[in-house]
Design a protein around this motif. Structure first.
Motif, PDB file in Angstrom:
ATOM      1  N   MET A  97      79.883 119.264  73.158  1.00 18.20           N
ATOM      2  CA  MET A  97      79.672 118.001  73.874  1.00 18.20           C
ATOM      3  C   MET A  97      79.114 116.932  72.932  1.00 18.20           C
ATOM      4  SD  MET A  97      80.605 117.848  76.930  1.00 18.20           S
ATOM      5  CE  MET A  97      82.050 118.758  76.498  1.00 18.20           C
ATOM      6  N   LYS A  98      79.286 115.665  73.304  1.00 15.40           N
ATOM      7  CA  LYS A  98      78.728 114.592  72.482  1.00 15.40           C
ATOM      8  C   LYS A  98      77.206 114.700  72.437  1.00 15.40           C
ATOM      9  CE  LYS A  98      82.423 111.327  72.418  1.00 15.40           C
ATOM     10  NZ  LYS A  98      82.910 109.973  72.565  1.00 15.40           N
ATOM     11  N   SER A  99      76.620 114.242  71.345  1.00 14.33           N
ATOM     12  CA  SER A  99      75.159 114.325  71.217  1.00 14.33           C
ATOM     13  C   SER A  99      74.504 113.131  71.938  1.00 14.33           C
ATOM     14  CB  SER A  99      74.759 114.303  69.741  1.00 14.33           C
ATOM     15  OG  SER A  99      74.946 113.005  69.242  1.00 14.33           O
ATOM     16  N   THR A 303      87.401  97.378  66.451  1.00 18.95           N
ATOM     17  CA  THR A 303      88.218  98.462  65.886  1.00 18.95           C
ATOM     18  C   THR A 303      89.599  97.947  65.477  1.00 18.95           C
ATOM     19  OG1 THR A 303      88.731  98.986  68.178  1.00 18.95           O
ATOM     20  CG2 THR A 303      87.133 100.425  67.086  1.00 18.95           C
ATOM     21  N   THR A 304      90.304  97.351  66.440  1.00 23.25           N
ATOM     22  CA  THR A 304      91.664  96.872  66.160  1.00 23.25           C
ATOM     23  C   THR A 304      91.624  95.689  65.189  1.00 23.25           C
ATOM     24  OG1 THR A 304      92.225  97.485  68.419  1.00 23.25           O
ATOM     25  CG2 THR A 304      93.800  96.091  67.270  1.00 23.25           C
ATOM     26  N   ALA A 305      90.682  94.764  65.415  1.00 25.62           N
ATOM     27  CA  ALA A 305      90.616  93.553  64.582  1.00 25.62           C
ATOM     28  C   ALA A 305      90.366  93.919  63.118  1.00 25.62           C
ATOM     29  CB  ALA A 305      89.507  92.637  65.090  1.00 25.62           C
ATOM     30  N   THR A 356      96.340 102.473  56.120  1.00 27.59           N
ATOM     31  CA  THR A 356      95.194 101.589  56.412  1.00 27.59           C
ATOM     32  C   THR A 356      94.170 102.345  57.246  1.00 27.59           C
ATOM     33  OG1 THR A 356      96.738  99.732  56.466  1.00 27.59           O
ATOM     34  CG2 THR A 356      94.535  99.320  57.329  1.00 27.59           C
ATOM     35  N   LEU A 357      94.648 103.087  58.246  1.00 25.60           N
ATOM     36  CA  LEU A 357      93.712 103.839  59.103  1.00 25.60           C
ATOM     37  C   LEU A 357      93.022 104.960  58.322  1.00 25.60           C
ATOM     38  CD1 LEU A 357      95.946 104.006  62.287  1.00 25.60           C
ATOM     39  CD2 LEU A 357      93.666 102.985  62.218  1.00 25.60           C
ATOM     40  N   ARG A 358      93.692 105.478  57.299  1.00 32.02           N
ATOM     41  CA  ARG A 358      93.054 106.522  56.482  1.00 32.02           C
ATOM     42  C   ARG A 358      91.907 105.935  55.650  1.00 32.02           C
ATOM     43  NH1 ARG A 358      92.752 108.350  51.353  1.00 32.02           N
ATOM     44  NH2 ARG A 358      94.122 106.728  50.524  1.00 32.02           N
ATOM     45  N   MET A 443     100.205  99.362  69.413  1.00 33.49           N
ATOM     46  CA  MET A 443     101.049  98.209  69.770  1.00 33.49           C
ATOM     47  C   MET A 443     100.527  96.940  69.071  1.00 33.49           C
ATOM     48  SD  MET A 443     101.638  96.500  73.503  1.00 33.49           S
ATOM     49  CE  MET A 443     102.876  97.606  74.134  1.00 33.49           C
ATOM     50  N   GLU A 444      99.208  96.730  69.127  1.00 34.64           N
ATOM     51  CA  GLU A 444      98.627  95.533  68.494  1.00 34.64           C
ATOM     52  C   GLU A 444      98.828  95.576  66.978  1.00 34.64           C
ATOM     53  OE1 GLU A 444      94.832  94.070  70.889  1.00 34.64           O
ATOM     54  OE2 GLU A 444      94.783  96.220  70.643  1.00 34.64           O
ATOM     55  N   LEU A 445      98.662  96.767  66.394  1.00 36.28           N
ATOM     56  CA  LEU A 445      98.780  96.884  64.937  1.00 36.28           C
ATOM     57  C   LEU A 445     100.223  96.653  64.479  1.00 36.28           C
ATOM     58  CD1 LEU A 445      96.443  99.980  64.271  1.00 36.28           C
ATOM     59  CD2 LEU A 445      95.934  97.572  63.834  1.00 36.28           C
TER      60      LEU A 445
HETATM   61  C1  HEM Z   1      92.522 100.706  65.542  1.00 36.21           C
HETATM   62  C2  HEM Z   1      91.900 100.737  66.701  1.00 36.21           C
HETATM   63  C3  HEM Z   1      91.020 101.855  67.205  1.00 36.21           C
HETATM   64  C4  HEM Z   1      90.409 102.872  66.522  1.00 36.21           C
HETATM   65  C5  HEM Z   1      90.465 103.180  65.033  1.00 36.21           C
HETATM   66  C6  HEM Z   1      89.674 103.659  67.501  1.00 36.21           C
HETATM   67  C7  HEM Z   1      88.917 104.790  67.201  1.00 36.21           C
HETATM   68  C8  HEM Z   1      88.316 105.603  68.144  1.00 36.21           C
HETATM   69  C9  HEM Z   1      87.596 106.813  67.839  1.00 36.21           C
HETATM   70  C10 HEM Z   1      87.340 107.360  66.435  1.00 36.21           C
HETATM   71  C11 HEM Z   1      87.183 107.349  69.009  1.00 36.21           C
HETATM   72  C12 HEM Z   1      86.394 108.639  69.180  1.00 36.21           C
HETATM   73  C13 HEM Z   1      84.912 108.347  69.222  1.00 36.21           C
HETATM   74  C14 HEM Z   1      84.071 109.600  69.278  1.00 36.21           C
HETATM   75  O1  HEM Z   1      84.559 110.725  69.319  1.00 36.21           O
HETATM   76  O2  HEM Z   1      82.888 109.398  69.255  1.00 36.21           O
HETATM   77  C15 HEM Z   1      87.620 106.467  70.069  1.00 36.21           C
HETATM   78  C16 HEM Z   1      87.376 106.680  71.415  1.00 36.21           C
HETATM   79  C17 HEM Z   1      87.711 105.781  72.388  1.00 36.21           C
HETATM   80  N1  HEM Z   1      88.410 104.597  72.221  1.00 36.21           N
HETATM   81 FE1  HEM Z   1      89.212 103.904  70.521  1.00 36.21          FE
HETATM   82  N2  HEM Z   1      89.843 103.095  68.735  1.00 36.21           N
HETATM   83  C18 HEM Z   1      90.665 101.990  68.597  1.00 36.21           C
HETATM   84  C19 HEM Z   1      91.080 101.144  69.609  1.00 36.21           C
HETATM   85  C20 HEM Z   1      90.746 101.271  70.933  1.00 36.21           C
HETATM   86  C21 HEM Z   1      91.189 100.387  71.992  1.00 36.21           C
HETATM   87  C22 HEM Z   1      92.132  99.197  71.796  1.00 36.21           C
HETATM   88  C23 HEM Z   1      90.609 100.831  73.141  1.00 36.21           C
HETATM   89  C24 HEM Z   1      90.713 100.285  74.551  1.00 36.21           C
HETATM   90  C25 HEM Z   1      90.908  99.075  74.866  1.00 36.21           C
HETATM   91  C26 HEM Z   1      89.835 102.019  72.818  1.00 36.21           C
HETATM   92  C27 HEM Z   1      89.128 102.786  73.728  1.00 36.21           C
HETATM   93  C28 HEM Z   1      88.514 104.002  73.452  1.00 36.21           C
HETATM   94  C29 HEM Z   1      87.870 104.817  74.457  1.00 36.21           C
HETATM   95  C30 HEM Z   1      87.770 104.514  75.948  1.00 36.21           C
HETATM   96  C31 HEM Z   1      87.360 105.956  73.793  1.00 36.21           C
HETATM   97  C32 HEM Z   1      86.593 107.124  74.407  1.00 36.21           C
HETATM   98  C33 HEM Z   1      87.510 108.305  74.702  1.00 36.21           C
HETATM   99  C34 HEM Z   1      86.764 109.531  75.222  1.00 36.21           C
HETATM  100  O3  HEM Z   1      85.622 109.788  74.844  1.00 36.21           O
HETATM  101  O4  HEM Z   1      87.376 110.256  76.024  1.00 36.21           O
HETATM  102  N3  HEM Z   1      89.934 102.244  71.471  1.00 36.21           N
HETATM  103  N4  HEM Z   1      88.332 105.405  69.517  1.00 36.21           N
END
Ligand code: HEM
Length: 490
Positions: A97-99, A303-305, A356-358, A443-445
């Motif tokens: 689980m998450k911390s 994140t996306t920006a 880029t993501l890497r 999609m945005e990327l």
């Molecule tokens: C390049 C863009 C993005 C990257 C690199 C990214 C990266 C991540 C990562 C690494 C996690 C896992 C976090 C963790 O385990 O602590 C995560 C979770 C999440 N992201 Fe993204 N994200 C991006 C874009 C987005 C967008 C556009 C949205 C929504 C509008 C979004 C919504 C979420 C949500 C809701 C979670 C939680 C999922 C869960 O715990 O079940 N992310 N993201």
């Protein structure tokens, strides 16, 4: 002279005894056997310092290069850099689980979001409710919103270029991604691209996110100050109250508009949940919708920006001209009014995005997970209950055995990726907590990259803007050190 009470006289001895006991206890604790700097047996102070100055992820990576795939970061925290550890910790059937770290994302105390919840039942419920609205087919229905925002982004960049001779692409990508997230969460855009400035809600959100970064180390002080009305965080509690009422009002308006014009109302991530509040027996409260909507704005903006910004920056550098030329040749095959579906099959575009993501993963430092009750074994090492097991994309993506010459930006490495490369890739997290916004993000990327380079095929780094201005600083989300990215566009 008045006699000093015995308990005061005994205090220094008690403290000394306690201190020595801690040293002995930590020296013989199970985690003390693990590789890592000596001081991490006793304290996480260095880790806290590195996180606070934005260099935590790079520091952990250096430790992996020195000590191997398992590194102790503090008496209770251990970082792993291996595919096997990733599979154990982020396992689909029995995930850790998450911390408690994730509490910092809870703007409304005691109400969690899909990202922050530490309870498997709550996570499963949120995930079931939100996976439909964020699926690839649902995101396709809102492509026109993303397309329109990106077209306006390109127009704004063109205007800025004409006005001042260079463009801060980070600013415009930030406005674009935040407007899209706002539209899809609250039912209306923040209109930052239109007004060309941040609105109050986003300024408040940034202030509170910044504070949360600091509060992760002393959360009790923040909550105590709220409970007992201590003045120290009065302003931040006021900000939280403003954020709450803005979100509440927006979602009520969203609900009203949806009820008034059900045929024409544009769907959002929360449309169905606001209508029914439940699906197949799963229910969600209005407060939980507010918490999740706010989280989607945070999770989907920087994140996306930042990813899109690092991508266009890399391809605008002189040393990467050949890479850009190859992309431009591929983009030249597109129809005039191309859509995301036209971009998905383009192999080189996808390689550029993966690379880029890497190298510039937006959330590259630890994804901390609590070791389950009774302890657990990870990579042959037993971690006692109470420990935190961490994997960080920054190190997984820079393993020289998996990604040779790891600091080099080389999209072609993704043309024939090895199994290890695919398994190590964790820019969007892993297992059941993988990013819910992944389809929107891609999609945005894809659209953002194609539109940018078709409009500005000759983009270059602005005069005086240096590589070190793009050094990556990590405070959960990674950003360029200078908080801008200046390019000349033509
Ligand atoms: C390049 C863009 C993005 C990257 C690199 C990214 C990266 C991540 C990562 C690494 C996690 C896992 C976090 C963790 O385990 O602590 C995560 C979770 C999440 N992201 Fe993204 N994200 C991006 C874009 C987005 C967008 C556009 C949205 C929504 C509008 C979004 C919504 C979420 C949500 C809701 C979670 C939680 C999922 C869960 O715990 O079940 N992310 N993201």
């Amino acid at each position: 002279m008045e006699k000093i009470p015995t308990f005061i006289l005994a205090l220094p001895s008690a403290l000394l005894f306690w201190f020595l006991w801690q040293i002995i206890r930590l020296t013989w604790a199970p985690n003390a056997r693990l590789p890592g700097p000596w001081h991490t047996k006793y304290t996480g102070a260095v880790k806290v310092y590195k996180i606070m100055n934005g260099s935590g992820a790079a520091w952990v990576n250096d430790l992996h290069r020195k000590y191997g795939r398992i590194v102790r970061l503090s008496p209770t925290e251990v970082d792993f850099s291996s595919v096997s550890a990733l599979k154990t910790i982020h396992n689909y059937r029995k995930p850790f689980m998450k911390s408690d770290f994730y509490k910092i994302f809870d703007f409304i105390p005691d109400v969690s979001s899909v990202l922050s919840t530490r309870t498997p039942g709550t996570h499963g419920r949120f995930r079931r409710l939100l996976s439909g609205p964020t699926s690839e087919s649902s995101v396709k229905l809102v492509e026109h919103i993303v397309q329109a925002k990106l077209d306006l982004t390109i127009q704004r960049m063109e205007e800025e270029m004409k006005a001042q001779g260079f463009v801060d692409v980070l600013k415009w990508h930030h406005f674009m991604a935040t407007d899209v997230s706002g539209h899809l969460s609250f039912g209306e855009s923040f209109q930052m691209l239109e007004q060309q400035k941040k609105n109050q809600y986003i300024r408040d959100l940034e202030a509170t996110s910044h504070l949360a970064g600091v509060m992760q180390f002393i959360p009790w002080l923040f909550f105590a100050s709220k409970k007992y009305g201590l003045p120290i965080f009065r302003e931040s509690h006021a900000i939280n109250a403003r954020l709450y009422s803005y979100a509440e009002e927006s979602l009520y308006r969203h609900k009203r508009m949806q009820a008034a014009e059900p045929q024409t109302f544009q769907p959002t991530f929360f449309t169905k949940l606001l209508q029914a509040g439940e699906k197949d027996g799963d229910t969600i409260t209005f407060e939980e919708i507010i918490q999740n909507a706010q989280l989607f704005i945070i999770a989907g903006s920087d994140t996306t920006a930042h990813t899109l910004t690092y991508l266009v920056w890399q391809l605008s550098r002189t040393e990467n001209r050949d890479i850009r030329q190859r992309l431009l040749t591929e983009l030249a095959t597109l129809p005039k009014d191309f859509a995301n579906d036209d971009l998905k099959p383009l192999p080189y575009l996808n390689c550029v995005i993966s690379e880029t993501l890497r190298l510039h993963a937006a959330a590259p430092d630890g994804l901390p997970r609590a070791v389950p009750a009774g302890g657990a074994e990870v990579d042959g090492v037993f971690l006692p209950e109470g420990s935190v097991a961490i994997t960080q994309p920054w190190s997984m993506h820079r393993d020289p055995e998996v990604f040779p010459d790891p600091e080099r930006f080389q999209p072609s490495r993704w043309e024939n990726p090895t199994k290890d490369m695919k398994d190590s890739f964790s820019a969007f997290g892993n297992g059941p907590r993988t990013c819910l916004g992944i389809h929107l993000a891609y999609m945005e990327l894809r659209l953002g990259t194609a539109k940018f380079f078709l409009k500005f095929p000759e983009s270059k780094i602005a005069n005086g803007f240096e590589d070190k201005d793009m050094d990556m600083q990590v405070s959960f989300v990674m950003s360029p050190k200078s908080h801008k990215c200046l390019l000349e566009l033509s």
